[in-house]
Design a protein around this motif. Structure first.
Motif, PDB file in Angstrom:
ATOM      1  N   ILE A 273       0.909  -1.247   0.101  1.00 42.46           N
ATOM      2  CA  ILE A 273       0.100   0.017  -0.095  1.00 42.46           C
ATOM      3  C   ILE A 273       1.072   1.254   0.139  1.00 42.46           C
ATOM      4  CG2 ILE A 273      -0.221   0.300   2.309  1.00 42.46           C
ATOM      5  CD1 ILE A 273      -3.389   0.894   2.162  1.00 42.46           C
ATOM      6  N   GLY A 274       0.555   2.156  -0.811  1.00 46.42           N
ATOM      7  CA  GLY A 274       0.899   3.793  -0.678  1.00 46.42           C
ATOM      8  C   GLY A 274       0.585   4.573   0.708  1.00 46.42           C
ATOM      9  N   PHE A 275       1.341   5.397   0.947  1.00 42.25           N
ATOM     10  CA  PHE A 275       0.862   6.398   2.079  1.00 42.25           C
ATOM     11  C   PHE A 275      -0.164   7.068   1.693  1.00 42.25           C
ATOM     12  CE2 PHE A 275       0.826  10.410   4.582  1.00 42.25           C
ATOM     13  CZ  PHE A 275       1.156   9.768   5.790  1.00 42.25           C
ATOM     14  N   ARG A 276      -0.434   7.773   0.560  1.00 40.31           N
ATOM     15  CA  ARG A 276      -1.609   8.333   0.239  1.00 40.31           C
ATOM     16  C   ARG A 276      -2.786   7.747   0.254  1.00 40.31           C
ATOM     17  NH1 ARG A 276      -1.266  12.139  -5.139  1.00 40.31           N
ATOM     18  NH2 ARG A 276       0.381  13.080  -3.341  1.00 40.31           N
ATOM     19  N   ASP A 277      -2.786   6.714  -0.124  1.00 35.44           N
ATOM     20  CA  ASP A 277      -3.931   5.452  -0.102  1.00 35.44           C
ATOM     21  C   ASP A 277      -4.182   5.365   1.159  1.00 35.44           C
ATOM     22  OD1 ASP A 277      -4.241   5.393  -2.970  1.00 35.44           O
ATOM     23  OD2 ASP A 277      -2.766   3.663  -3.154  1.00 35.44           O
ATOM     24  N   LEU A 278      -3.252   4.971   2.272  1.00 39.68           N
ATOM     25  CA  LEU A 278      -3.563   4.720   3.249  1.00 39.68           C
ATOM     26  C   LEU A 278      -4.048   5.746   4.046  1.00 39.68           C
ATOM     27  CD1 LEU A 278      -3.427   2.345   5.743  1.00 39.68           C
ATOM     28  CD2 LEU A 278      -0.953   3.171   6.071  1.00 39.68           C
ATOM     29  N   LEU A 279      -3.608   7.048   3.948  1.00 39.15           N
ATOM     30  CA  LEU A 279      -4.269   7.985   4.726  1.00 39.15           C
ATOM     31  C   LEU A 279      -5.620   8.131   4.192  1.00 39.15           C
ATOM     32  CD1 LEU A 279      -3.961  10.716   6.195  1.00 39.15           C
ATOM     33  CD2 LEU A 279      -2.881  11.873   4.204  1.00 39.15           C
ATOM     34  N   GLY A 280      -6.024   8.101   3.103  1.00 38.57           N
ATOM     35  CA  GLY A 280      -7.311   8.287   2.517  1.00 38.57           C
ATOM     36  C   GLY A 280      -8.385   7.271   3.172  1.00 38.57           C
ATOM     37  N   GLN A 281      -7.730   6.069   3.181  1.00 38.74           N
ATOM     38  CA  GLN A 281      -8.709   5.086   3.664  1.00 38.74           C
ATOM     39  C   GLN A 281      -9.058   5.112   5.045  1.00 38.74           C
ATOM     40  OE1 GLN A 281      -6.644   1.603   2.788  1.00 38.74           O
ATOM     41  NE2 GLN A 281      -6.380   2.051   0.515  1.00 38.74           N
ATOM     42  N   VAL A 282      -7.851   5.697   5.756  1.00 36.79           N
ATOM     43  CA  VAL A 282      -8.278   5.893   7.000  1.00 36.79           C
ATOM     44  C   VAL A 282      -9.368   6.872   7.512  1.00 36.79           C
ATOM     45  CG1 VAL A 282      -7.023   6.867   9.451  1.00 36.79           C
ATOM     46  CG2 VAL A 282      -5.883   4.976   8.081  1.00 36.79           C
ATOM     47  N   ARG A 283      -8.998   8.052   6.791  1.00 37.80           N
ATOM     48  CA  ARG A 283     -10.000   9.317   6.883  1.00 37.80           C
ATOM     49  C   ARG A 283     -11.167   8.735   6.678  1.00 37.80           C
ATOM     50  NH1 ARG A 283      -6.460  14.095   3.778  1.00 37.80           N
ATOM     51  NH2 ARG A 283      -6.044  15.214   5.952  1.00 37.80           N
ATOM     52  N   VAL A 284     -11.589   7.967   5.449  1.00 35.65           N
ATOM     53  CA  VAL A 284     -12.879   7.357   5.122  1.00 35.65           C
ATOM     54  C   VAL A 284     -13.387   6.574   6.497  1.00 35.65           C
ATOM     55  CG1 VAL A 284     -14.326   6.128   3.642  1.00 35.65           C
ATOM     56  CG2 VAL A 284     -12.569   7.762   2.618  1.00 35.65           C
ATOM     57  N   GLU A 285     -12.672   5.757   6.833  1.00 36.99           N
ATOM     58  CA  GLU A 285     -13.069   4.967   7.950  1.00 36.99           C
ATOM     59  C   GLU A 285     -13.480   5.698   9.081  1.00 36.99           C
ATOM     60  OE1 GLU A 285     -10.302   1.609   8.428  1.00 36.99           O
ATOM     61  OE2 GLU A 285     -10.290   1.222   6.463  1.00 36.99           O
ATOM     62  N   LEU A 286     -12.611   6.492   9.460  1.00 33.94           N
ATOM     63  CA  LEU A 286     -13.130   7.452  10.615  1.00 33.94           C
ATOM     64  C   LEU A 286     -14.145   8.370  10.268  1.00 33.94           C
ATOM     65  CD1 LEU A 286      -9.323   8.698  11.782  1.00 33.94           C
ATOM     66  CD2 LEU A 286     -10.989   6.847  12.909  1.00 33.94           C
TER      67      LEU A 286
END
Length: 335
Positions: A273-286
């Motif tokens: 996984i890339g950092f930008r993708d991980l950051l985006g996914q965490v934001r959506v989940e939260l």
């Protein structure tokens, strides 16, 4: 939503699942070359190998219900030390807590967490690594229900509902019948929800001596596993902690981990996984967690997620889910 997500494909599942597949194929009195060629092989499979194996069995047997058939057969021998450890616990709650701790032994990548909501207890899987496959998710979700019944000795135990992020699943009527509760497709994540009182149920195989030995064995096995998905989990947790503080960019996270940004990005790529993708996914989940709280305004949620204003939050959320935050909140209230 695609199957065989590349972020998950290279991570691993326990090789003990091979015995589940091979015994099922033997019961059908059929021969599936892909299964025969892997018997007695490596102790762990990549997700890509696991998915291909399931596809081969489905195609070889011509059955759309193999995910359910396999889920019905799940036992401790198919999930390794974590299966026997959880069976030796005192209560369902303790078993789930130890599953949370050691679930990487079963599979790397997406982690399940225990949540309590409106009198229900739920195991909810994160989506940080993208999607598995429909059949694989049926084995996991259905297998947990099978295992829950085995733990408690209650063969008729049912759940309140199962949620899957797929818009449809194979043989959905049979799957729902196995689960013993409702099946909700198109959810934000895979989850199993049941009456919270189930957490207090005693386990029929509780054994203090076996528990201590198995806990030691699981601890040693986890310590010896390659650091792949667990590094992404560490980064994910740091992002969650630092988002409200406005310091969840890759520079800040790398600094917290005492490494260069280049090293951070390289190790995340190794995790798929890339950092930008991980950051985006965490934001959506939260965001979906915060949107359930009627006391938080959309502007407040945007700030909690590290956005300077609401507009970029709205755009990112809509791109990820197909809905504006306001519409998602309104539809959640009607469920």
């Amino acid at each position: 939503m695609k199957e065989r997500d590349s972020r998950l494909a290279g991570l691993s599942v326990t090789g003990d699942l091979m015995s589940l597949v091979s015994s099922y194929v033997s019961e059908q009195r059929r021969s599936v070359p892909a299964v025969m060629s892997r018997e007695g092989g490596a102790r762990r499979l990549t997700f890509d190998e696991w998915w291909s194996l399931l596809d081969s069995v489905r195609d070889g047997l011509g059955s759309s219900s193999i995910g359910i058939d396999l889920a019905r057969r799940v036992g401790p021998e198919h999930v390794g030390v974590i299966g026997y450890l959880t069976l030796s616990c005192q209560t369902v709650l303790e078993a789930f807590q130890y599953f949370e701790r050691f679930q990487t032994l079963l599979y790397e990548g997406p982690k399940a967490r225990l949540e309590l909501r409106d009198g229900l207890a739920g195991l909810v899987w994160d989506t940080s690594f993208g999607g598995s496959t429909r059949v694989s998710d049926q084995v996991i979700l259905g297998g947990f229900v099978t295992f829950l019944r085995r733990m408690t000795g209650q063969s008729e135990l049912t759940i309140e509902r199962a949620e899957t992020w797929w818009d449809d699943v194979p043989a959905s009527d049979l799957f729902e019948r196995h689960l013993g509760g409702g099946l909700v497709c198109g959810a934000s994540a895979n989850a199993l929800w049941f009456d919270a009182n189930v957490l207090t149920l005693p386990l029929v195989s509780h054994d203090d001596v076996a528990f201590r030995a198995l806990n030691d064995k699981a601890t040693a096995a986890l310590a010896n596993m390659p650091d792949l998905g667990r590094f992404a989990d560490t980064v994910r947790q740091l992002i969650i902690e630092r988002l409200p503080l406005g310091g969840a960019d890759q520079s800040a996270i790398a600094s917290r981990l005492a490494m260069s940004e280049r090293t951070l990005l390289r190790r995340l790529r190794q995790s798929g996984i890339g950092f930008r993708d991980l950051l985006g996914q965490v934001r959506v989940e939260l965001a979906q967690v915060y949107l359930r709280d009627k006391h938080l305004t959309l502007s407040e949620i945007a700030l909690l997620l590290g956005y300077s204003e609401q507009a970029p939050f709205n755009r990112a959320f809509r791109k990820a889910t197909g809905k504006t935050p306001g519409k998602w909140r309104a539809e959640f209230k009607t469920v």
